[in-house]
Write an enzyme that holds these catalytic residues in place. Structure first.
Site, PDB file in Angstrom:
ATOM      1  N   HIS A 115       0.742  -1.220   0.144  1.00 23.27           N
ATOM      2  CA  HIS A 115      -0.052   0.117   0.149  1.00 23.27           C
ATOM      3  C   HIS A 115       1.033   1.114   0.121  1.00 23.27           C
ATOM      4  O   HIS A 115       2.261   1.190   0.108  1.00 23.27           O
ATOM      5  CB  HIS A 115      -0.965   0.095   1.226  1.00 23.27           C
ATOM      6  CG  HIS A 115      -0.194   0.216   2.475  1.00 23.27           C
ATOM      7  ND1 HIS A 115       0.532  -1.127   3.137  1.00 23.27           N
ATOM      8  CD2 HIS A 115       0.063   1.196   3.389  1.00 23.27           C
ATOM      9  CE1 HIS A 115       1.091  -0.609   4.045  1.00 23.27           C
ATOM     10  NE2 HIS A 115       0.844   0.820   4.378  1.00 23.27           N
ATOM     11  N   ASP A 117       0.934   5.159   1.895  1.00 21.49           N
ATOM     12  CA  ASP A 117       0.141   5.703   3.059  1.00 21.49           C
ATOM     13  C   ASP A 117      -0.925   6.909   2.731  1.00 21.49           C
ATOM     14  O   ASP A 117      -0.626   7.661   1.789  1.00 21.49           O
ATOM     15  CB  ASP A 117       1.263   6.390   4.158  1.00 21.49           C
ATOM     16  CG  ASP A 117       2.032   5.054   4.785  1.00 21.49           C
ATOM     17  OD1 ASP A 117       1.466   4.042   4.874  1.00 21.49           O
ATOM     18  OD2 ASP A 117       3.133   5.274   5.024  1.00 21.49           O
ATOM     19  N   HIS A 262       4.776  -0.143  -0.156  1.00 20.63           N
ATOM     20  CA  HIS A 262       5.226  -0.784   0.801  1.00 20.63           C
ATOM     21  C   HIS A 262       4.388  -1.798   1.392  1.00 20.63           C
ATOM     22  O   HIS A 262       3.134  -1.636   1.466  1.00 20.63           O
ATOM     23  CB  HIS A 262       6.128  -0.060   2.153  1.00 20.63           C
ATOM     24  CG  HIS A 262       5.232   1.200   2.664  1.00 20.63           C
ATOM     25  ND1 HIS A 262       4.859   2.194   2.130  1.00 20.63           N
ATOM     26  CD2 HIS A 262       4.536   0.883   3.800  1.00 20.63           C
ATOM     27  CE1 HIS A 262       3.629   2.667   3.003  1.00 20.63           C
ATOM     28  NE2 HIS A 262       3.755   1.817   3.981  1.00 20.63           N
ATOM     29  N   ARG A 277       6.829   7.003  14.446  1.00 23.33           N
ATOM     30  CA  ARG A 277       6.424   7.486  12.975  1.00 23.33           C
ATOM     31  C   ARG A 277       6.196   8.963  12.799  1.00 23.33           C
ATOM     32  O   ARG A 277       5.508   9.425  13.603  1.00 23.33           O
ATOM     33  CB  ARG A 277       5.318   6.368  12.300  1.00 23.33           C
ATOM     34  CG  ARG A 277       4.647   7.146  10.917  1.00 23.33           C
ATOM     35  CD  ARG A 277       3.933   5.947  10.474  1.00 23.33           C
ATOM     36  NE  ARG A 277       2.694   6.609  10.067  1.00 23.33           N
ATOM     37  CZ  ARG A 277       1.743   6.428   9.287  1.00 23.33           C
ATOM     38  NH1 ARG A 277       2.005   4.867   8.475  1.00 23.33           N
ATOM     39  NH2 ARG A 277       0.690   6.834   8.803  1.00 23.33           N
TER      40      ARG A 277
HETATM   41  C1  SIN Z   1       3.153   1.528   7.449  1.00 21.30           C
HETATM   42  O1  SIN Z   1       2.761   0.792   6.473  1.00 21.30           O
HETATM   43  O2  SIN Z   1       3.205   2.556   7.720  1.00 21.30           O
HETATM   44  C2  SIN Z   1       3.939   0.374   8.581  1.00 21.30           C
HETATM   45  C3  SIN Z   1       4.945  -0.447   7.850  1.00 21.30           C
HETATM   46  C4  SIN Z   1       5.811  -0.996   9.154  1.00 21.30           C
HETATM   47  O3  SIN Z   1       5.057  -1.195  10.387  1.00 21.30           O
HETATM   48  O4  SIN Z   1       6.687  -1.709   8.684  1.00 21.30           O
END
Ligand code: SIN
Length: 286
Positions: A115, A117, A262, A277
């Site tokens: 996906h 973000d 990702h 994050r």
């Molecule tokens: C995400 O998709 O923002 C999280 C990715 C992760 O936890 O590695």
């Protein structure tokens, strides 16, 4: 570099991580402010490689926020739950840790499909940065695919078929990060974006659909839309376009959501995973 030494553009090194995308940046201590030249050098490496990795960092929330702000204004409106003990409103926790039965962060458990973000929002974040504090002994890797290469390697016929097409994206995976629907349910946040978007800094075109959140192509017969999307998802996720980050505590990873997707590999529910994050505000895709 010696810890505590001021950062300088001359000391910044970029080491490619794969032929798909990604570069490790060395010679930077993110506890120290970045001058304009060092920021510009890091940004150029990021634009060239889509994902940057800085290892062995020891960051306070303020250090992480300052580094994020060198890329643009940060999103400060994450869900309350995901702030937990974070003092800075720009920090969100990604974690499977539960305290008194309550999750301390967002996106907690196990595998997540590819996906990008916030593609369900009108103006999705341009970039996401994770700082690893605790990682499982195995699994919980973050995989990235290069959506420029995915677009550039399509046949001319397919490129022509995608010209001007738009797709519907929805956020419907609070408790299901591996399934995707094809029909928009009542009350689910959603947005429509071009299937091929242009990166505002590089001018390059990238495929902008993803297996987790793209429901359908607008104004297309549902069966045709589904077949085309599955073809594009498989094309984007082919191993030659993918690189995977195996986390260590102290890793800082920053990716560009406008030209990459990702995913996360599964990991044991018995092991702790904790990431801090921040996301950088983006623009309406065009
Ligand atoms: C995400 O998709 O923002 C999280 C990715 C992760 O936890 O590695």
């Amino acid at each position: 570099m010696a810890l505590g030494q001021a950062n300088s553009a001359d000391r910044v090194e970029a080491i490619p991580l794969s032929s798909a995308l990604g570069a490790e940046i060395r010679g930077v201590d993110l506890r120290q402010p970045l001058d304009a030249q060092t920021s510009a050098r890091i940004r150029k490496i990021w634009n060239d490689h889509l994902v940057i990795l800085l290892r062995g960092q020891e960051l306070s929330e303020e250090d992480q926020v300052r580094f994020g702000e060198s890329f643009g204004p940060l999103n400060r409106s994450a869900k309350k739950r995901a702030h937990h003990n974070a003092k800075n409103p720009a920090i969100m926790l990604i974690s499977n840790i539960r305290e008194n039965g309550q999750l301390i962060g967002a996106l907690p458990d196990g595998e997540m499909q590819f996906h990008t973000d916030q593609s369900h929002q009108e103006t999705p974040c341009s970039a996401t940065m994770l700082y690893a504090l605790e990682v499982p002994s195995t699994g919980g890797d973050t995989l990235f695919a290069n959506c420029y290469t995915a677009y550039e390697t399509l046949s001319d016929e397919l490129k022509a078929r995608l010209e001007g097409k738009r797709a519907l994206h929805a956020y419907d995976y609070d408790n299901a990060s591996t399934r995707r629907g094809t029909v928009l349910k009542e009350g689910i946040p959603h947005a429509v974006h071009p299937v091929v978007r242009t990166h505002p800094d590089t001018g390059r075109k990238a495929l902008y659909v993803n297996r987790l959140m793209t429901l359908s192509i607008v104004d297309m017969d549902p069966a045709e839309s589904e077949a085309l999307l599955q073809l594009l998802f498989d094309h984007i996720e082919q191993p030659e376009f993918v690189w995977g980050q195996v986390w260590k505590p102290g890793d800082v990873l920053m990716w560009d959501n406008r030209c990459s997707v990702h995913a996360r590999t599964d990991f044991s529910a018995a092991e702790r995973r904790l990431m801090r994050r921040v996301t950088i505000l983006g623009e309406r895709p065009f």
